[in-house]
Write a protein that holds these residues in place. Structure first.
Motif, PDB file in Angstrom:
ATOM      1  N   PRO A  95      -1.511 -37.183  29.300  1.00 20.20           N
ATOM      2  CA  PRO A  95      -2.769 -35.824  28.848  1.00 20.20           C
ATOM      3  C   PRO A  95      -3.113 -36.283  30.254  1.00 20.20           C
ATOM      4  O   PRO A  95      -3.995 -37.509  31.156  1.00 20.20           O
ATOM      5  CB  PRO A  95      -3.572 -36.135  27.805  1.00 20.20           C
ATOM      6  CG  PRO A  95      -2.569 -38.031  27.644  1.00 20.20           C
ATOM      7  CD  PRO A  95      -1.369 -38.237  28.365  1.00 20.20           C
ATOM      8  N   GLY A  96      -3.457 -34.648  31.050  1.00 16.11           N
ATOM      9  CA  GLY A  96      -4.849 -35.203  31.778  1.00 16.11           C
ATOM     10  C   GLY A  96      -4.585 -33.449  32.529  1.00 16.11           C
ATOM     11  O   GLY A  96      -4.275 -33.043  31.955  1.00 16.11           O
ATOM     12  N   ARG A  97      -5.014 -33.541  33.655  1.00 14.69           N
ATOM     13  CA  ARG A  97      -5.667 -32.764  34.816  1.00 14.69           C
ATOM     14  C   ARG A  97      -4.069 -32.380  35.104  1.00 14.69           C
ATOM     15  O   ARG A  97      -3.638 -33.174  36.231  1.00 14.69           O
ATOM     16  CB  ARG A  97      -6.206 -32.626  35.392  1.00 14.69           C
ATOM     17  CG  ARG A  97      -6.637 -31.641  36.387  1.00 14.69           C
ATOM     18  CD  ARG A  97      -8.212 -31.501  37.368  1.00 14.69           C
ATOM     19  NE  ARG A  97      -7.792 -30.528  38.427  1.00 14.69           N
ATOM     20  CZ  ARG A  97      -9.376 -30.562  39.168  1.00 14.69           C
ATOM     21  NH1 ARG A  97     -10.099 -30.584  38.932  1.00 14.69           N
ATOM     22  NH2 ARG A  97      -9.457 -29.337  40.015  1.00 14.69           N
ATOM     23  N   TYR A  98      -3.553 -30.930  35.390  1.00 17.68           N
ATOM     24  CA  TYR A  98      -2.463 -30.414  36.047  1.00 17.68           C
ATOM     25  C   TYR A  98      -2.666 -29.783  36.866  1.00 17.68           C
ATOM     26  O   TYR A  98      -3.393 -28.932  36.155  1.00 17.68           O
ATOM     27  CB  TYR A  98      -1.385 -30.134  34.919  1.00 17.68           C
ATOM     28  CG  TYR A  98      -0.467 -31.385  34.637  1.00 17.68           C
ATOM     29  CD1 TYR A  98       0.563 -31.551  35.004  1.00 17.68           C
ATOM     30  CD2 TYR A  98      -1.027 -31.902  33.074  1.00 17.68           C
ATOM     31  CE1 TYR A  98       1.368 -33.032  34.271  1.00 17.68           C
ATOM     32  CE2 TYR A  98      -0.335 -33.544  32.990  1.00 17.68           C
ATOM     33  CZ  TYR A  98       0.582 -33.606  33.685  1.00 17.68           C
ATOM     34  OH  TYR A  98       0.928 -34.778  32.919  1.00 17.68           O
ATOM     35  N   ILE A  99      -1.869 -29.402  38.648  1.00 21.39           N
ATOM     36  CA  ILE A  99      -2.597 -28.670  39.322  1.00 21.39           C
ATOM     37  C   ILE A  99      -0.747 -27.837  39.497  1.00 21.39           C
ATOM     38  O   ILE A  99       0.204 -29.136  40.069  1.00 21.39           O
ATOM     39  CB  ILE A  99      -2.904 -29.230  40.900  1.00 21.39           C
ATOM     40  CG1 ILE A  99      -4.164 -30.343  39.944  1.00 21.39           C
ATOM     41  CG2 ILE A  99      -3.255 -27.995  41.817  1.00 21.39           C
ATOM     42  CD1 ILE A  99      -5.074 -31.205  41.231  1.00 21.39           C
ATOM     43  N   PHE A 100      -1.097 -26.943  39.714  1.00 22.08           N
ATOM     44  CA  PHE A 100      -0.089 -25.681  40.352  1.00 22.08           C
ATOM     45  C   PHE A 100      -0.535 -24.924  41.440  1.00 22.08           C
ATOM     46  O   PHE A 100      -1.246 -24.667  41.348  1.00 22.08           O
ATOM     47  CB  PHE A 100       0.348 -24.590  39.097  1.00 22.08           C
ATOM     48  CG  PHE A 100       0.984 -25.214  37.178  1.00 22.08           C
ATOM     49  CD1 PHE A 100       1.861 -25.595  37.162  1.00 22.08           C
ATOM     50  CD2 PHE A 100      -0.131 -25.667  36.643  1.00 22.08           C
ATOM     51  CE1 PHE A 100       1.805 -26.100  35.941  1.00 22.08           C
ATOM     52  CE2 PHE A 100      -0.493 -26.784  35.596  1.00 22.08           C
ATOM     53  CZ  PHE A 100       0.580 -26.581  35.347  1.00 22.08           C
ATOM     54  N   ASN A 101      -0.137 -25.423  42.205  1.00 21.06           N
ATOM     55  CA  ASN A 101       0.371 -24.165  43.617  1.00 21.06           C
ATOM     56  C   ASN A 101       1.550 -23.403  43.812  1.00 21.06           C
ATOM     57  O   ASN A 101       2.421 -24.128  43.758  1.00 21.06           O
ATOM     58  CB  ASN A 101       0.161 -25.612  44.468  1.00 21.06           C
ATOM     59  CG  ASN A 101      -0.106 -25.310  45.967  1.00 21.06           C
ATOM     60  OD1 ASN A 101      -0.444 -23.626  46.031  1.00 21.06           O
ATOM     61  ND2 ASN A 101      -1.314 -25.319  47.215  1.00 21.06           N
ATOM     62  N   LEU A 102       1.340 -22.661  44.088  1.00 16.16           N
ATOM     63  CA  LEU A 102       2.828 -21.204  44.332  1.00 16.16           C
ATOM     64  C   LEU A 102       3.467 -22.142  46.057  1.00 16.16           C
ATOM     65  O   LEU A 102       4.000 -21.497  46.307  1.00 16.16           O
ATOM     66  CB  LEU A 102       2.342 -20.012  44.340  1.00 16.16           C
ATOM     67  CG  LEU A 102       1.839 -19.328  43.373  1.00 16.16           C
ATOM     68  CD1 LEU A 102       1.256 -17.992  43.218  1.00 16.16           C
ATOM     69  CD2 LEU A 102       2.562 -19.898  42.266  1.00 16.16           C
ATOM     70  N   TYR A 103       2.328 -22.235  46.471  1.00 11.35           N
ATOM     71  CA  TYR A 103       3.025 -23.046  47.914  1.00 11.35           C
ATOM     72  C   TYR A 103       2.796 -23.858  48.198  1.00 11.35           C
ATOM     73  O   TYR A 103       1.433 -24.840  47.582  1.00 11.35           O
ATOM     74  CB  TYR A 103       2.348 -22.277  49.060  1.00 11.35           C
ATOM     75  CG  TYR A 103       2.335 -20.681  48.542  1.00 11.35           C
ATOM     76  CD1 TYR A 103       3.217 -19.902  48.533  1.00 11.35           C
ATOM     77  CD2 TYR A 103       1.148 -19.873  48.639  1.00 11.35           C
ATOM     78  CE1 TYR A 103       3.250 -18.914  48.308  1.00 11.35           C
ATOM     79  CE2 TYR A 103       0.939 -18.150  49.379  1.00 11.35           C
ATOM     80  CZ  TYR A 103       2.091 -18.264  48.275  1.00 11.35           C
ATOM     81  OH  TYR A 103       1.920 -16.966  47.934  1.00 11.35           O
TER      82      TYR A 103
END
Length: 136
Positions: free
Chosen positions: A103-111
């Protein structure tokens, strides 16, 4: 001259706003979240043991000077998470489901580098339990 400076200030403000991260807030009872705009970095808290799918539609200029829609999945998205979790955007096309180990913070980056798009993007992120994703 004043008009030109005002227009420039508005443009700078608009472009800097496009580089801000967008928080993923799924409504209670919803499995999916969607976004449309110029931002390309998204973050949210997810439980461990979830299967996340990401779908993107991006507008791009083509070689003839016209616009075209480009559709891709989570296999081309960079994802960072807790304890060094990393999925790069160079995965195979069939590696489109992102499993959250913790569990936790997930960061999604398109580039891979940079944020913000020149033209609007549409992003949809859905979360389900791992055992439900395996049945698809």
């Amino acid at each position: 001259m004043t008009r030109l400076l005002s227009a420039g200030a508005v443009l700078v403000g608009f472009l800097s706003a496009a580089k801000a991260d967008v928080q993923i807030n799924m409504q209670p009872g919803s499995q999916c979240w969607s976004y449309q705009g110029l931002d390309t970095r998204f973050y949210g808290n997810f439980a461990g043991g979830q299967a996340l799918t990401v779908g993107i539609v991006e507008q791009q200029l083509n070689e003839k000077g016209g616009m075209e829609a480009v559709v891709y999945s989570g296999a081309q998205v960079w994802v960072n998470g807790p304890d060094g979790f990393l999925k790069d955007g160079y995965r195979e096309a069939d590696d489109r489901i992102i499993y959250t180990d913790k569990p936790g913070r997930y960061i999604f980056n398109l580039y891979e580098h940079g944020t913000g798009a020149a033209y609007p993007v549409f992003v949809k992120i859905c979360a389900s339990r791992k055992d439900q994703a395996d049945k698809r």
